[in-house]
Design a protein around this motif. Sequence first.
Motif, mmCIF file in Angstrom:
data_model
loop_
_atom_site.group_PDB
_atom_site.id
_atom_site.type_symbol
_atom_site.label_atom_id
_atom_site.label_comp_id
_atom_site.label_asym_id
_atom_site.label_seq_id
_atom_site.Cartn_x
_atom_site.Cartn_y
_atom_site.Cartn_z
ATOM 1 N N UNK A 127 0.838 -1.213 0.000
ATOM 2 C CA UNK A 127 0.000 0.000 0.000
ATOM 3 C C UNK A 127 0.869 1.257 0.000
ATOM 4 N N UNK A 128 1.949 1.233 0.772
ATOM 5 C CA UNK A 128 2.874 2.366 0.820
ATOM 6 C C UNK A 128 3.483 2.614 -0.562
ATOM 7 N N UNK A 129 3.925 1.548 -1.213
ATOM 8 C CA UNK A 129 4.499 1.676 -2.547
ATOM 9 C C UNK A 129 3.520 2.265 -3.543
ATOM 10 N N UNK A 130 2.268 1.838 -3.431
ATOM 11 C CA UNK A 130 1.225 2.388 -4.313
ATOM 12 C C UNK A 130 1.018 3.871 -4.010
ATOM 13 N N UNK A 131 0.996 4.203 -2.725
ATOM 14 C CA UNK A 131 0.780 5.593 -2.311
ATOM 15 C C UNK A 131 1.869 6.528 -2.827
ATOM 16 N N UNK A 132 3.117 6.081 -2.792
ATOM 17 C CA UNK A 132 4.213 6.948 -3.249
ATOM 18 C C UNK A 132 4.606 6.670 -4.702
ATOM 19 N N UNK A 133 3.880 5.748 -5.352
ATOM 20 C CA UNK A 133 4.110 5.411 -6.755
ATOM 21 C C UNK A 133 5.548 4.952 -7.009
ATOM 22 N N UNK A 134 6.000 4.006 -6.157
ATOM 23 C CA UNK A 134 7.362 3.472 -6.274
ATOM 24 C C UNK A 134 7.279 2.055 -6.837
ATOM 25 N N UNK A 135 7.542 1.927 -8.123
ATOM 26 C CA UNK A 135 7.403 0.638 -8.800
ATOM 27 C C UNK A 135 8.215 -0.488 -8.154
ATOM 28 N N UNK A 136 9.484 -0.269 -7.763
ATOM 29 C CA UNK A 136 10.216 -1.367 -7.126
ATOM 30 C C UNK A 136 9.534 -1.868 -5.847
ATOM 31 N N UNK A 137 8.992 -0.966 -5.064
ATOM 32 C CA UNK A 137 8.307 -1.339 -3.823
ATOM 33 C C UNK A 137 7.013 -2.088 -4.142
ATOM 34 N N UNK A 138 6.301 -1.635 -5.134
ATOM 35 C CA UNK A 138 5.038 -2.269 -5.524
ATOM 36 C C UNK A 138 5.275 -3.681 -6.046
ATOM 37 N N UNK A 139 6.197 -3.832 -6.979
ATOM 38 C CA UNK A 139 6.449 -5.131 -7.600
ATOM 39 C C UNK A 139 6.983 -6.127 -6.571
ATOM 40 N N UNK A 140 8.024 -5.728 -5.840
ATOM 41 C CA UNK A 140 8.642 -6.643 -4.881
ATOM 42 C C UNK A 140 7.646 -7.082 -3.808
ATOM 43 N N UNK A 141 6.908 -6.153 -3.270
ATOM 44 C CA UNK A 141 5.987 -6.503 -2.189
ATOM 45 C C UNK A 141 4.738 -7.212 -2.698
ATOM 46 N N UNK A 142 4.327 -6.936 -3.913
ATOM 47 C CA UNK A 142 3.207 -7.677 -4.493
ATOM 48 C C UNK A 142 3.546 -9.151 -4.655
ATOM 49 N N UNK A 143 4.735 -9.420 -5.185
ATOM 50 C CA UNK A 143 5.156 -10.810 -5.379
ATOM 51 C C UNK A 143 5.454 -11.478 -4.038
ATOM 52 N N UNK A 144 6.133 -10.768 -3.147
ATOM 53 C CA UNK A 144 6.429 -11.316 -1.822
ATOM 54 C C UNK A 144 5.149 -11.641 -1.065
ATOM 55 N N UNK A 145 4.152 -10.797 -1.182
ATOM 56 C CA UNK A 145 2.870 -11.068 -0.527
ATOM 57 C C UNK A 145 2.267 -12.357 -1.062
ATOM 58 N N UNK A 146 2.318 -12.550 -2.363
ATOM 59 C CA UNK A 146 1.798 -13.785 -2.947
ATOM 60 C C UNK A 146 2.524 -15.011 -2.423
ATOM 61 N N UNK A 147 3.855 -14.948 -2.341
ATOM 62 C CA UNK A 147 4.634 -16.072 -1.832
ATOM 63 C C UNK A 147 4.366 -16.308 -0.344
ATOM 64 N N UNK A 148 4.281 -15.237 0.409
ATOM 65 C CA UNK A 148 4.026 -15.357 1.841
ATOM 66 C C UNK A 148 2.639 -15.937 2.117
ATOM 67 N N UNK A 149 1.655 -15.492 1.358
ATOM 68 C CA UNK A 149 0.308 -16.043 1.519
ATOM 69 C C UNK A 149 0.250 -17.507 1.085
ATOM 70 N N UNK A 150 1.072 -17.870 0.112
ATOM 71 C CA UNK A 150 1.158 -19.273 -0.295
ATOM 72 C C UNK A 150 1.699 -20.117 0.853
#
Length: 84
Positions: free
Chosen positions: A52-75
């Motif tokens: 959410x923070x990455x989306x708020x500040x429009x930081x693509x590296x934060x968005x991509x890394x945390x989006x994928x990490x969230x998927x792996x962590x939820x898995x």
Amino acid sequence: MESANTLGLIAGTLTTVAFIPQVVKIWKTRHATDISLGMFAIFSSGVLMWLFYGIEIDAMPVIVANGITLGLSLTILFFKIKFK
């Protein structure tokens, strides 16, 4: 700023890829007893907030890394519950 984004993408890739061996191991062994449900629940919540923070500040590296990490962590959380 380009070098900062490159550095962020490399760092995000390394920290995200680190979860893949754990996901694969749990999948292959069908065993997740040693994984802490509480730790991964808290971790997943933190990663969601980073996303959410990455989306708020429009930081693509934060968005991509945390989006994928969230998927792996939820898995991993899913496997923890499924392979009780």
